[in-house]
Design an enzyme around this catalytic site. Structure first.
Site, PDB file in Angstrom:
ATOM      1  CG  ASP A  27      -1.942   1.172   1.101  1.00 15.64           C
ATOM      2  OD1 ASP A  27      -2.946   0.986   0.374  1.00 15.64           O
ATOM      3  OD2 ASP A  27      -1.726   2.236   1.706  1.00 15.64           O
ATOM      4  CG  HIS A 185      -7.099   7.102   4.376  1.00 15.85           C
ATOM      5  ND1 HIS A 185      -7.392   6.399   3.225  1.00 15.85           N
ATOM      6  CD2 HIS A 185      -8.281   7.574   4.842  1.00 15.85           C
ATOM      7  CE1 HIS A 185      -8.697   6.454   3.015  1.00 15.85           C
ATOM      8  NE2 HIS A 185      -9.260   7.148   3.980  1.00 15.85           N
TER       9      HIS A 185
END
Length: 224
Positions: A27, A185
Site C-alpha cells: 500500500d 489511510h
C-alpha cells in the site's frame, strides 16, 4: 531459485499455489494520482505465509515514510485525505532510494524463505500501487525489482466477486475483518487489512474446494 524439494514443506505449498510467485501486499500513500509527477510519501509491504494445511496467513509488515523526490508534486487535497504532516518531527522519512533498497531486500528475503522465484504484488486497486512502485524503481535506477512488472492481484476485484463490495472498509466488514476508519489511510494499516482480506478470500476458496495442496503419498516401502 527452485521451490524446496519436499512438497509437504509449507514453503513449497505457497510456491505451488501461486505458480512460484510469492504474494506481497503493498500500500502506498502519495501526493496525488500521477505516479511520474506526484510524491511517494509512505509505502508498506506485508508478507504472507502458508501453513501445512494450505491456508494463508499474514506474516511480517515493513513500513516506511518517504522523503518526496526532488521536484515532486504534492497536492494539498492528498495530504488532507491521508492526514500526513510532512513537517512532523515524528515522521522520520528517508530518501526514496534508501527506502526502496531496504524494502526490496526484505521482499527478496521473503521470496527465498518461501521457496518462490519472484514476488507478485497484491493491492487494493493494485495497479495504482504498482505504478508508484515502478516509477520509484525507474527514478532510483534499481536494477533488481523483485516484483513482476505488470501482473498483480487486485483485492478490489476479488472482493467485488466474493462479497459484492469494492471499497476496502466495506469488504473487510463483510468478511468480519475489523476495520477502523480513523486508522485508515496509513500505508501500514491499509496494507495489513488488505492482506487479511486477501488471505480470507484465498482461504475461503480453498475451503470451497477451489484449490488443494499437492501431497506426496507415502510409498509402500515407507508404510511397511
Amino acid at each position: 531459485m527452485n521451490p524446496p524439494d519436499n512438497p509437504r514443506d509449507p514453503a513449497s505449498l505457497i510456491a505451488q499455489r501461486f505458480r512460484g510467485f510469492l504474494p506481497v501486499v503493498i500500500d502506498v500513500e502519495t501526493g496525488g494520482f500521477n505516479a511520474r509527477t506526484d510524491a511517494l510519501l509512505e509505502i508498506a509491504a506485508v508478507t504472507v505465509r502458508m501453513d501445512e494445511e494450505g491456508l494463508l496467513h499474514r506474516h511480517e509488515t515493513f513500513s516506511f515514510h518517504v522523503d518526496p523526490f526532488e521536484g515532486a508534486n504534492i497536492e494539498q487535497a492528498a495530504l488532507d485525505f491521508t492526514g500526513i504532516d510532512l513537517d512532523s518531527p515524528e515522521r522520520m522519512a528517508e530518501p526514496e532510494l534508501m527506502v526502496m533498497t531496504d524494502l526490496f531486500q526484505a521482499i527478496r528475503r521473503a521470496v527465498k524463505e518461501n521457496g518462490c522465484t519472484r514476488a507478485v504484488m497484491v493491492g487494493h486497486n493494485a495497479h495504482f500501487d504498482l505504478s508508484f512502485v515502478n516509477a520509484a524503481v525507474e527514478r532510483c535506477d534499481i536494477k533488481r525489482n523483485p516484483f513482476h512488472p505488470f501482473s498483480c492481484f487486485d483485492t478490489a476485484t476479488l472482493a467485488g466477486l466474493a462479497f459484492g463490495q469494492t471499497v476496502l472498509a466495506k469488504a473487510c466488514r463483510t468478511a468480519n475483518i475489523e476495520f477502523s476508519n480513523s486508522a485508515a489511510h496509513s500505508a501500514a494499516y491499509d496494507a495489513e487489512k488488505t492482506a487479511d482480506l486477501f488471505c480470507y478470500i484465498v482461504n475461503r476458496w480453498r475451503e470451497l474446494g477451489g484449490w488443494a495442496p499437492l501431497m506426496v503419498e507415502e510409498s509402500d516401502e515407507e508404510t511397511e
